[in-house]
Design a protein around this motif. Structure first.
Motif, PDB file in Angstrom:
ATOM      1  N   ASP A 163       0.999  -1.965   0.454  1.00 54.41           N
ATOM      2  CA  ASP A 163      -0.019   0.029  -0.786  1.00 54.41           C
ATOM      3  C   ASP A 163       1.097   1.699  -0.083  1.00 54.41           C
ATOM      4  OD1 ASP A 163      -1.898  -1.454  -0.408  1.00 54.41           O
ATOM      5  OD2 ASP A 163      -3.223  -1.129   2.327  1.00 54.41           O
ATOM      6  N   SER A 164       2.182   1.592   1.155  1.00 52.57           N
ATOM      7  CA  SER A 164       2.772   2.593   1.050  1.00 52.57           C
ATOM      8  C   SER A 164       3.432   2.586  -0.328  1.00 52.57           C
ATOM      9  CB  SER A 164       3.888   2.352   2.341  1.00 52.57           C
ATOM     10  OG  SER A 164       2.971   1.926   3.652  1.00 52.57           O
ATOM     11  N   ALA A 165       3.474   1.619  -1.035  1.00 57.60           N
ATOM     12  CA  ALA A 165       4.417   1.631  -2.636  1.00 57.60           C
ATOM     13  C   ALA A 165       3.760   2.031  -3.400  1.00 57.60           C
ATOM     14  CB  ALA A 165       5.463   0.613  -3.208  1.00 57.60           C
ATOM     15  N   THR A 166       2.549   1.512  -3.179  1.00 54.76           N
ATOM     16  CA  THR A 166       1.624   2.204  -4.226  1.00 54.76           C
ATOM     17  C   THR A 166       1.098   3.676  -3.777  1.00 54.76           C
ATOM     18  OG1 THR A 166       0.040   0.052  -4.516  1.00 54.76           O
ATOM     19  CG2 THR A 166      -0.108   1.525  -5.820  1.00 54.76           C
ATOM     20  N   GLN A 167       0.669   3.862  -2.761  1.00 52.54           N
ATOM     21  CA  GLN A 167       0.546   5.781  -2.283  1.00 52.54           C
ATOM     22  C   GLN A 167       1.994   6.211  -3.548  1.00 52.54           C
ATOM     23  OE1 GLN A 167       0.036   5.014   1.657  1.00 52.54           O
ATOM     24  NE2 GLN A 167      -2.132   3.954   0.990  1.00 52.54           N
ATOM     25  N   ALA A 168       3.232   5.768  -2.803  1.00 49.31           N
ATOM     26  CA  ALA A 168       4.105   6.501  -3.652  1.00 49.31           C
ATOM     27  C   ALA A 168       4.627   6.880  -5.385  1.00 49.31           C
ATOM     28  CB  ALA A 168       5.491   6.267  -2.898  1.00 49.31           C
ATOM     29  N   ILE A 169       3.905   5.726  -5.723  1.00 45.81           N
ATOM     30  CA  ILE A 169       3.841   4.970  -7.274  1.00 45.81           C
ATOM     31  C   ILE A 169       3.149   6.513  -7.565  1.00 45.81           C
ATOM     32  CG2 ILE A 169       3.369   3.962  -9.397  1.00 45.81           C
ATOM     33  CD1 ILE A 169       4.134   1.266  -7.490  1.00 45.81           C
ATOM     34  N   ALA A 170       1.583   5.982  -7.125  1.00 43.30           N
ATOM     35  CA  ALA A 170       0.787   7.029  -7.127  1.00 43.30           C
ATOM     36  C   ALA A 170       0.973   8.560  -7.359  1.00 43.30           C
ATOM     37  CB  ALA A 170      -0.901   7.248  -6.606  1.00 43.30           C
ATOM     38  N   LYS A 171       1.856   9.129  -6.311  1.00 44.98           N
ATOM     39  CA  LYS A 171       2.132  10.488  -6.643  1.00 44.98           C
ATOM     40  C   LYS A 171       2.893  11.451  -7.525  1.00 44.98           C
ATOM     41  CE  LYS A 171       2.277  10.635  -1.747  1.00 44.98           C
ATOM     42  NZ  LYS A 171       3.413  11.085  -0.147  1.00 44.98           N
ATOM     43  N   GLY A 172       4.242  10.203  -8.729  1.00 48.35           N
ATOM     44  CA  GLY A 172       4.643  10.179  -9.546  1.00 48.35           C
ATOM     45  C   GLY A 172       4.037   9.963 -10.288  1.00 48.35           C
ATOM     46  N   LEU A 173       2.726   9.035 -11.019  1.00 47.86           N
ATOM     47  CA  LEU A 173       2.088   8.166 -12.101  1.00 47.86           C
ATOM     48  C   LEU A 173       1.814   9.655 -13.105  1.00 47.86           C
ATOM     49  CD1 LEU A 173       2.088   5.837 -13.029  1.00 47.86           C
ATOM     50  CD2 LEU A 173      -0.420   6.249 -12.114  1.00 47.86           C
ATOM     51  N   LYS A 174       2.065  10.079 -14.217  1.00 44.83           N
ATOM     52  CA  LYS A 174       2.172  10.589 -15.425  1.00 44.83           C
ATOM     53  C   LYS A 174       1.116   9.411 -16.687  1.00 44.83           C
ATOM     54  CE  LYS A 174       6.379   9.444 -17.809  1.00 44.83           C
ATOM     55  NZ  LYS A 174       7.301  10.299 -17.855  1.00 44.83           N
ATOM     56  N   PRO A 175       0.618  10.723 -17.242  1.00 45.29           N
ATOM     57  CA  PRO A 175       0.117   9.768 -17.951  1.00 45.29           C
ATOM     58  C   PRO A 175       0.429   8.830 -19.169  1.00 45.29           C
ATOM     59  CG  PRO A 175      -1.037  12.038 -18.081  1.00 45.29           C
ATOM     60  CD  PRO A 175       0.597  11.733 -17.437  1.00 45.29           C
ATOM     61  N   PRO A 226      -7.949   2.005  -7.670  1.00 40.38           N
ATOM     62  CA  PRO A 226      -8.395   1.974  -7.012  1.00 40.38           C
ATOM     63  C   PRO A 226      -7.466   3.771  -6.295  1.00 40.38           C
ATOM     64  CG  PRO A 226      -9.778   0.412  -6.687  1.00 40.38           C
ATOM     65  CD  PRO A 226      -8.804   0.194  -7.173  1.00 40.38           C
ATOM     66  N   MET A 227      -6.542   2.422  -5.853  1.00 39.25           N
ATOM     67  CA  MET A 227      -5.382   3.174  -5.324  1.00 39.25           C
ATOM     68  C   MET A 227      -4.403   4.213  -5.957  1.00 39.25           C
ATOM     69  SD  MET A 227      -2.518   1.290  -2.017  1.00 39.25           S
ATOM     70  CE  MET A 227      -4.050   1.093  -1.456  1.00 39.25           C
ATOM     71  N   LEU A 228      -4.296   3.537  -7.027  1.00 33.04           N
ATOM     72  CA  LEU A 228      -3.282   4.539  -8.591  1.00 33.04           C
ATOM     73  C   LEU A 228      -4.158   6.107  -8.941  1.00 33.04           C
ATOM     74  CD1 LEU A 228      -1.712   1.514  -9.738  1.00 33.04           C
ATOM     75  CD2 LEU A 228      -0.639   3.247  -8.882  1.00 33.04           C
ATOM     76  N   GLU A 229      -5.541   4.946  -9.099  1.00 40.46           N
ATOM     77  CA  GLU A 229      -6.345   6.492  -9.948  1.00 40.46           C
ATOM     78  C   GLU A 229      -6.703   8.130  -8.667  1.00 40.46           C
ATOM     79  OE1 GLU A 229      -9.265   4.036 -12.327  1.00 40.46           O
ATOM     80  OE2 GLU A 229     -10.165   3.863 -10.295  1.00 40.46           O
ATOM     81  N   ARG A 230      -6.388   7.019  -7.302  1.00 42.25           N
ATOM     82  CA  ARG A 230      -7.367   8.472  -5.601  1.00 42.25           C
ATOM     83  C   ARG A 230      -5.554   9.361  -6.705  1.00 42.25           C
ATOM     84  NH1 ARG A 230      -9.360   4.170  -3.268  1.00 42.25           N
ATOM     85  NH2 ARG A 230      -7.070   3.401  -1.820  1.00 42.25           N
ATOM     86  N   GLY A 231      -4.500   8.484  -6.005  1.00 37.74           N
ATOM     87  CA  GLY A 231      -3.581   9.097  -5.851  1.00 37.74           C
ATOM     88  C   GLY A 231      -2.904   9.828  -6.613  1.00 37.74           C
ATOM     89  N   SER A 232      -3.163   9.842  -7.928  1.00 38.79           N
ATOM     90  CA  SER A 232      -2.570  10.005  -9.008  1.00 38.79           C
ATOM     91  C   SER A 232      -3.694  11.129  -9.801  1.00 38.79           C
ATOM     92  CB  SER A 232      -2.149   9.166 -10.373  1.00 38.79           C
ATOM     93  OG  SER A 232      -3.594   8.375 -10.613  1.00 38.79           O
ATOM     94  N   GLY A 233      -5.033  10.917  -9.513  1.00 36.41           N
ATOM     95  CA  GLY A 233      -5.995  11.781 -10.150  1.00 36.41           C
ATOM     96  C   GLY A 233      -5.879  10.889 -11.795  1.00 36.41           C
ATOM     97  N   LEU A 234      -5.606  10.630 -12.024  1.00 36.12           N
ATOM     98  CA  LEU A 234      -5.491   9.144 -13.030  1.00 36.12           C
ATOM     99  C   LEU A 234      -6.446   8.648 -13.375  1.00 36.12           C
ATOM    100  CD1 LEU A 234      -1.917   9.228 -14.211  1.00 36.12           C
ATOM    101  CD2 LEU A 234      -3.537  11.136 -14.815  1.00 36.12           C
TER     102      LEU A 234
END
Length: 427
Positions: free
Chosen positions: A101-113, A134-142
Motif C-alpha cells: 500500500d505504501s509503495a503504491t501510494q508513492a507510485i501514484a504521486k509520481g504517476l503520469k499519463p 483505485p489506489m493509483l487513481e486516487r493518488g494520481s487523479g488519473l
C-alpha cells in the motif's frame, strides 16, 4: 525506455539489472538507504545470486542503473513501473498489504499519463483491479485503463538463478483491459530474452492471459499445485513407513509413466512461495479442501521427523540433538518459513536440547534467528533438515557420538553412516 523498479530485493534488483542489460535506463527505488547506497556503488547488497555482481557493476558503470529512496520522483521519470514489493500473510493466510500500500501510494504521486504499471508480487486474485487500480487513481487523479496502463505479471523465478529463469519460463501478462494487456506484452518483449523451448504448448516468450485475474490465478495455481503434490508425496511416505516400503522406489516407478509427476517427500516445505501462496489461494477460496489438507500435511512433517527420531532413539528428554541445516533449501542462504524452526520446537516439546549448524551461516547469524548454534557440544542424535551439497560428504566420523540420524531429505550417503541407525522419511 526509462523504467522504474520498485523494491530492490532478491527479485527486484536482478530484474532492474536485466532491464539495464537490454539497454534501457533504469531507476531502482527502495526504502532501504543502505541498499540504495550499495547499488549506486555497483555492489550487490546480498550474496548468492549468480552473475548479479558482474551484471550490476556493468550496468552502474554504463550509467544505465541508478537507485534512489524517492519512489515518486523515480516514477515521474519513467515510462514503465515494475513493482516487486513483498506481500506477507499471517498464520491464517490473511494478507498484510502494508508495504505494498505504501509503495503504491508513492507510485501514484509520481504517476503520469501513458505510464505502464506492472505488479509482479504474487497477489490474491482480484487485487490488481480492485485494490491497486483505485489506489493509483486516487493518488494520481488519473484513470486506470484510460490514462495509464495496469497489468499483473507474476515473477516465476528462484533466487540464485533469476537470470536463467527469466530466459527459461514464459512471461505471463494480464491487464485490467485489452489495451493494458497489449502494452504489458510489448514491454516485456523489449526487456527480456527467452531460450528456445520445444516442450511447451505455445512458443516460449510473453503469454497474453487476457486479464489480470487470470494472471494472478496462474501464479497461485502453479505454486499451490506443488504444495498439493508434495503433500500427497508426504502422505505416501508416511504410509510407506508403516508398511516397510521404500517410497522412493515407488515414486520412481510411478513417474516412469508419463502421466505421473509425483514430487519427493521431505521434512519441510519452506521458502517465500510454496508455504505462503496456498494460504493466499485459500483466502480467495476457503472451500478448497484439497489445498487446505495438503498445507496441513506438509506443515506436520517436521514434527513427524522428530517422531521418527524418537521411535529409533527412545526418550529424547535431555538428549542433545543436532539439526543440520537452517536454510529452507540447499545452497540458499535464506530461512523464510524454514523447517528448522518447527523442528527445533518439536524437539524442545519432547525435552530434547536442540543445536543447529549450517555451512552457510555463522554462529552469530544462527543466534540472531533464535537458534542455538552447535559449538562442539556432544550430540547423540541428528536430524538433517536442509539438503546442502556439503551433507553428501558428511559421515559418521564427523559426528562420532551420534547413534541415530534422521535424514529428512535423503541427502546423506548410507555407506558413510555404517554403525549409525540412519532413518529416512518413507523408508
Amino acid at each position: 525506455m526509462n523504467i522504474c523498479v520498485v523494491a530492490l530485493g532478491k527479485i527486484g534488483l536482478p530484474l532492474a539489472v536485466q532491464f539495464a542489460d537490454k539497454g534501457h535506463k533504469v531507476i531502482g527505488a527502495d526504502v532501504n538507504e543502505k541498499v540504495v547506497e550499495l547499488v549506486n556503488a555497483g555492489t550487490e547488497p546480498f550474496p548468492g545470486e549468480y552473475d548479479l555482481d558482474v551484471k550490476l557493476k556493468k550496468a552502474v558503470d554504463a550509467g544505465l542503473l541508478t537507485a534512489t529512496t524517492d519512489t515518486a520522483a523515480a516514477v515521474a521519470q519513467s515510462e514503465a513501473v515494475v513493482v516487486v514489493v513483498p506481500l506477507f500473510v499471517d498464520a491464517e493466510g490473511t494478507p498484510d498489504f502494508g508495504w505494498m500500500d505504501s509503495a503504491t501510494q508513492a507510485i501514484a504521486k509520481g504517476l503520469k499519463p501513458g505510464t505502464l504499471v506492472s505488479y509482479e508480487t504474487t497477489l490474491p486474485v482480484g487485487t490488481t483491479r480492485t485494490r491497486w487500480a483505485p489506489m493509483l487513481e486516487r493518488g494520481s487523479g488519473l484513470t486506470a485503463g484510460k490514462d495509464f496502463h495496469l497489468v499483473f505479471s507474476p515473477e516465476r523465478v528462484l533466487t540464485g538463478r533469476v537470470f536463467a529463469d527469466l530466459r527459461r519460463y514464459p512471461k505471463l501478462v494480464g491487464g485490467i483491459d485489452e489495451a493494458s494487456t497489449q502494452r504489458g506484452v510489448e514491454f516485456y518483449e523489449q526487456v527480456l530474452d527467452f531460450d528456445e523451448r520445444t516442450d511447451l504448448p505455445q512458443p516460449n516468450g510473453v503469454w497474453d492471459l487476457g486479464t489480470a485475474e487470470a494472471s494472478e490465478l496462474a501464479k497461485l495455481a502453479e505454486t499451490t499445485y506443488r504444495d498439493v503434490n508434495i503433500g500427497l508425496a508426504n502422505q505416501f511416505a508416511r504410509f510407506a513407513d508403516k508398511n516397510d516400503i521404500d517410497v522412493k522406489k515407488v515414486i520412481e516407478a510411478c513417474n516412469s509413466q508419463p502421466y505421473s509427476h509425483i514430487h519427493q517427500p521431505g521434512i519441510a516445505v519452506g521458502g517465500h512461495c510454496i508455504p505462503i501462496y496456498p494460504r493466499m489461494y485459500l483466502w480467495n477460496d476457503p472451500e478448497a479442501t484439497v489445498v487446505r489438507s495438503a498445507r496441513e500435511a506438509n506443515a506436520a512433517m517436521p514434527e513427524y521427523a522428530v517422531d521418527l527420531l524418537a521411535a529409533a532413539y527412545g526418550d529424547l528428554k535431555d538428549v542433545n540433538v543436532l539439526v543440520l541445516g537452517a536454510a529452507y533449501r540447499g545452497g540458499v542462504k535464506e530461512t523464510a518459513f524454514s523447517g528448522v524452526f518447527p523442528t527445533v520446537e518439536a524437539l524442545k516439546a519432547r525435552g530434547a536440547v536442540p543445536y543447529v549448524s549450517d555451512p552457510m551461516y555463522t554462529d552469530e547469524e544462527l543466534a540472531a534467528h533464535g537458534l542455538t548454534p552447535h559449538q562442539g557440544e556432544t550430540v547423540t542424535a541428528a536430524i538433517l533438515q536442509a539438503d546442502h551439497a556439503e551433507y553428501r560428504e558428511l559421515a559418521a566420523s564427523d559426528l562420532p557420538d551420534v547413534k541415530v540420524l534422521v535424514d529428512g531429505r535423503r541427502t546423506t550417503d548410507p555407506a558413510r553412516w555404517e554403525g549409525v541407525r540412519r532413518v529416512v522419511i518413507g523408508g
